[in-house]
Design a protein around this motif. Structure first.
Motif, PDB file in Angstrom:
ATOM      1  N   ILE A 269      59.095  22.763  33.732  1.00 44.56           N
ATOM      2  CA  ILE A 269      60.492  22.893  34.122  1.00 44.56           C
ATOM      3  C   ILE A 269      60.509  23.198  35.620  1.00 44.56           C
ATOM      4  O   ILE A 269      59.898  24.165  36.076  1.00 44.56           O
TER       5      ILE A 269
ATOM      6  N   ASN B 149      57.855  11.325  24.733  1.00 36.97           N
ATOM      7  CA  ASN B 149      59.072  12.090  24.464  1.00 36.97           C
ATOM      8  C   ASN B 149      58.775  13.582  24.412  1.00 36.97           C
ATOM      9  O   ASN B 149      59.501  14.389  24.994  1.00 36.97           O
ATOM     10  N   LYS B 150      57.704  13.948  23.726  1.00 38.05           N
ATOM     11  CA  LYS B 150      57.346  15.361  23.624  1.00 38.05           C
ATOM     12  C   LYS B 150      56.957  15.908  24.991  1.00 38.05           C
ATOM     13  O   LYS B 150      57.285  17.050  25.318  1.00 38.05           O
ATOM     14  N   SER B 151      56.269  15.106  25.779  1.00 39.18           N
ATOM     15  CA  SER B 151      55.879  15.541  27.121  1.00 39.18           C
ATOM     16  C   SER B 151      57.098  15.776  28.000  1.00 39.18           C
ATOM     17  O   SER B 151      57.144  16.740  28.763  1.00 39.18           O
ATOM     18  N   ILE B 152      58.076  14.904  27.901  1.00 39.33           N
ATOM     19  CA  ILE B 152      59.295  15.068  28.699  1.00 39.33           C
ATOM     20  C   ILE B 152      60.075  16.292  28.242  1.00 39.33           C
ATOM     21  O   ILE B 152      60.572  17.075  29.060  1.00 39.33           O
ATOM     22  N   ASP B 153      60.178  16.481  26.918  1.00 40.88           N
ATOM     23  CA  ASP B 153      60.953  17.606  26.389  1.00 40.88           C
ATOM     24  C   ASP B 153      60.284  18.953  26.622  1.00 40.88           C
ATOM     25  O   ASP B 153      60.965  19.961  26.807  1.00 40.88           O
ATOM     26  N   HIS B 154      58.952  18.999  26.606  1.00 42.40           N
ATOM     27  CA  HIS B 154      58.240  20.284  26.672  1.00 42.40           C
ATOM     28  C   HIS B 154      57.320  20.389  27.876  1.00 42.40           C
ATOM     29  O   HIS B 154      56.401  21.197  27.877  1.00 42.40           O
TER      30      HIS B 154
ATOM     31  N   TRP C  32      56.270   8.751  21.009  1.00 41.44           N
ATOM     32  CA  TRP C  32      56.448  10.135  20.565  1.00 41.44           C
ATOM     33  C   TRP C  32      55.805  11.096  21.552  1.00 41.44           C
ATOM     34  O   TRP C  32      56.391  12.123  21.912  1.00 41.44           O
TER      35      TRP C  32
END
Length: 158
Positions: free
Chosen positions: A41, A33-38, A30
Motif C-alpha cells: 500500500i 488479482n491477489k497480488s493487486i489486492d494484498h 487469480w
C-alpha cells in the motif's frame, strides 16, 4: 496415411494444450488479482515502501512474481498459437504449416522460460496448492507443446 495419423495426434494435443493453457491463465489471473489486492500500500505522500518490488506476490516466494508473469505471457501466446493450429488442422496443407509451426515454437520457448522459473520456485519452496498446480501444468505443457510441434512438423514433411 501417416499424415492423417499425425493430424489426429496434433488435434488431440491441440485440445489438451488449450485446456492446460486456459487453466494456467485462470490461476495466473487469480495470482495477479491477489497480488493487486494484498500487495504493498503506497502512503498518502506517494512514497514507496523500503523493499518495494513491482512484482511482489504475497503468496509464494521470491520467484513467484517472475513465474506468474512469464506463465501468463506463455499462456496468452500459447492460446494464440493454438488458434493458428486450428487453422492449420482445418486446411492441413503445406501452406499453413509454417505459420502454425512458428507460432507453436514461440509459445514453446516462452513456456520453457516459465518452466525455468517454476523450477526455481520449486527449489525455493513455500508456495500454495494453486501455484503448485500452475508449476505442474507449465512443466507438462513444455513437453506436450514440443510433441505438438513435432506432430505438425512431421506431417508437413510427408
Amino acid at each position: 496415411m501417416a499424415g492423417e495419423q499425425l493430424k489426429g495426434v496434433a488435434s488431440m494435443l491441440l485440445v489438451l494444450n488449450f485446456c492446460m493453457y486456459a487453466i494456467v491463465l485462470g490461476i495466473g489471473g487469480w495470482a495477479i488479482n491477489k497480488s493487486i489486492d494484498h500487495g504493498f500500500i503506497i502512503g498518502q505522500g506517494l512514497e514507496l515502501p523500503a523493499h518495494f518490488s513491482p512484482i511482489y506476490f504475497p503468496m509464494g516466494n521470491a520467484a513467484t512474481g517472475f513465474f506468474v508473469t512469464f506463465a501468463l505471457i506463455a499462456g496468452v501466446v500459447g492460446i494464440a498459437s493454438l488458434i493458428a493450429g486450428i487453422n492449420h488442422l482445418r486446411s492441413w496443407s503445406a501452406d499453413s504449416a509454417p505459420g502454425a509451426s512458428s507460432a507453436a515454437f514461440i509459445a514453446w520457448a516462452l513456456t520453457l522460460l516459465a518452466m525455468g522459473f517454476a523450477w526455481k520456485e520449486i527449489d525455493i519452496g513455500a508456495r500454495n496448492s494453486r501455484l503448485r498446480t500452475m508449476e505442474a501444468f507449465m512443466i507438462i505443457l513444455s513437453a506436450t507443446q514440443l510433441f505438438y510441434i513435432a506432430a505438425i512438423h512431421g506431417a508437413s514433411r510427408r
